[in-house]
Enzyme design. Sequence first.
Site, PDB file in Angstrom:
ATOM      1  N   TYR A  40      -1.430   8.769  -2.141  1.00  0.00           N
ATOM      2  CA  TYR A  40      -1.247   8.653  -3.534  1.00  0.00           C
ATOM      3  C   TYR A  40      -2.565   8.990  -3.922  1.00  0.00           C
ATOM      4  CZ  TYR A  40       2.590   4.953  -4.083  1.00  0.00           C
ATOM      5  OH  TYR A  40       4.004   4.538  -4.128  1.00  0.00           O
ATOM      6  N   GLY A  41      -3.665   9.053  -2.949  1.00  0.00           N
ATOM      7  CA  GLY A  41      -4.977   9.309  -3.595  1.00  0.00           C
ATOM      8  C   GLY A  41      -5.442  10.555  -4.264  1.00  0.00           C
TER       9      GLY A  41
ATOM     10  N   CYS B 293      -4.247  -1.522  -2.082  1.00  0.00           N
ATOM     11  CA  CYS B 293      -4.366  -0.005  -2.111  1.00  0.00           C
ATOM     12  C   CYS B 293      -5.488  -0.040  -3.347  1.00  0.00           C
ATOM     13  CB  CYS B 293      -3.050   0.587  -2.476  1.00  0.00           C
ATOM     14  SG  CYS B 293      -3.080   2.384  -3.060  1.00  0.00           S
TER      15      CYS B 293
ATOM     16  N   ASP C 228       0.804  -1.368  -0.032  1.00  0.00           N
ATOM     17  CA  ASP C 228       0.059  -0.025  -0.096  1.00  0.00           C
ATOM     18  C   ASP C 228       0.917   1.178   0.076  1.00  0.00           C
ATOM     19  OD1 ASP C 228      -2.266   1.622  -0.023  1.00  0.00           O
ATOM     20  OD2 ASP C 228      -2.166   1.821   2.319  1.00  0.00           O
ATOM     21  N   SER C 229       0.306   2.350  -0.504  1.00  0.00           N
ATOM     22  CA  SER C 229       1.179   3.545  -0.282  1.00  0.00           C
ATOM     23  C   SER C 229       1.572   3.842   1.227  1.00  0.00           C
ATOM     24  CB  SER C 229       0.153   4.773  -0.607  1.00  0.00           C
ATOM     25  OG  SER C 229      -0.978   4.891   0.052  1.00  0.00           O
TER      26      SER C 229
ATOM     27  N   CYS D 162     -10.938   2.319   0.446  1.00  0.00           N
ATOM     28  CA  CYS D 162      -9.591   2.843   0.384  1.00  0.00           C
ATOM     29  C   CYS D 162      -9.059   2.127   1.763  1.00  0.00           C
ATOM     30  CB  CYS D 162      -9.569   4.208   0.769  1.00  0.00           C
ATOM     31  SG  CYS D 162      -7.693   4.892   1.197  1.00  0.00           S
TER      32      CYS D 162
HETATM   33  N1  DGL Z   1      -4.830   3.008   0.796  1.00  0.00           N
HETATM   34  C1  DGL Z   1      -4.737   3.267  -0.393  1.00  0.00           C
HETATM   35  C2  DGL Z   1      -6.101   2.990  -0.953  1.00  0.00           C
HETATM   36  O1  DGL Z   1      -6.778   1.790  -0.754  1.00  0.00           O
HETATM   37  C3  DGL Z   1      -4.152   4.569  -0.962  1.00  0.00           C
HETATM   38  C4  DGL Z   1      -4.638   5.957  -0.081  1.00  0.00           C
HETATM   39  C5  DGL Z   1      -3.613   7.102  -0.417  1.00  0.00           C
HETATM   40  O2  DGL Z   1      -2.518   6.985  -0.444  1.00  0.00           O
HETATM   41  O3  DGL Z   1      -4.343   8.321  -0.674  1.00  0.00           O
HETATM   42  O4  DGL Z   1      -6.774   3.570  -2.013  1.00  0.00           O
END
Ligand code: DGL
Length: 219
Positions: free
Chosen positions: A43-44, A74, A11-12, A180
């Site tokens: 990353y979102g 993620c 995951d990020s 998320c």
């Molecule tokens: N936990 C990740 C997801 O399921 C990414 C969240 C992020 O980095 O903003 O989308």
Amino acid sequence: MPKNRIIGVFDSGIGGLSVAKAVEAALPQHTVLFRNDAKNVPYGNRPPAEILPLILPIFQSLIDDGCDVIVVACNTVSTTLIGPLRESFGVPFIAMEPMVKPSAQLSTSKVIAICATPTTLASRRYAELKQQFAKDLTVIEPDCSEWSTLIERSQLNHETIAQQLAPALAAGADVIVLGCTHYHWIENEIQDIVAGKAVVLQPEPAVISQLIRVIARLP
Ligand code: DGL
């Protein structure tokens, strides 16, 4: 004796950690390797083209460390970049994406709320899921754009969550999807906020079932 396998979880940030813990608890006979991108999380709000060069070396490191299967914990990466990942690496991948189909099936009010990052909500894959499974439903997308940042810093408070879910509840949403993995950390809080009005869905049990099937098929 079943063989010990190495399961990569990516995951990020800390979202995937909840998935890694759930996998470890469910499959203690295997080894779980968790990797994230602490330098570049979240990353979102980034476009996929910016995310791809960040993740390739991390997935390469999971392959180098002997992973037999990788869980992309993620939704942001799964809904936008699972194709390039599958093309680049020769192990099975398990993608995590918003549970549109199960929530549509579960809803009696025919109003559902999908909580996810802006990049996930803008993805073609998510549009396809809605088109395929939720055409006849009202799909509400609460503004969760800052949630993963705030969860990383332990700064997401009860009032903010309640405020951002209020319009979905007012519209009659009876299923709230955690699209998320960061939001898995606030699942109990969300459950408290929506109690009596909506149920909360997240995909860890489905991912574990899929992992068991994939591992059984490994050579
Ligand atoms: N936990 C990740 C997801 O399921 C990414 C969240 C992020 O980095 O903003 O989308």
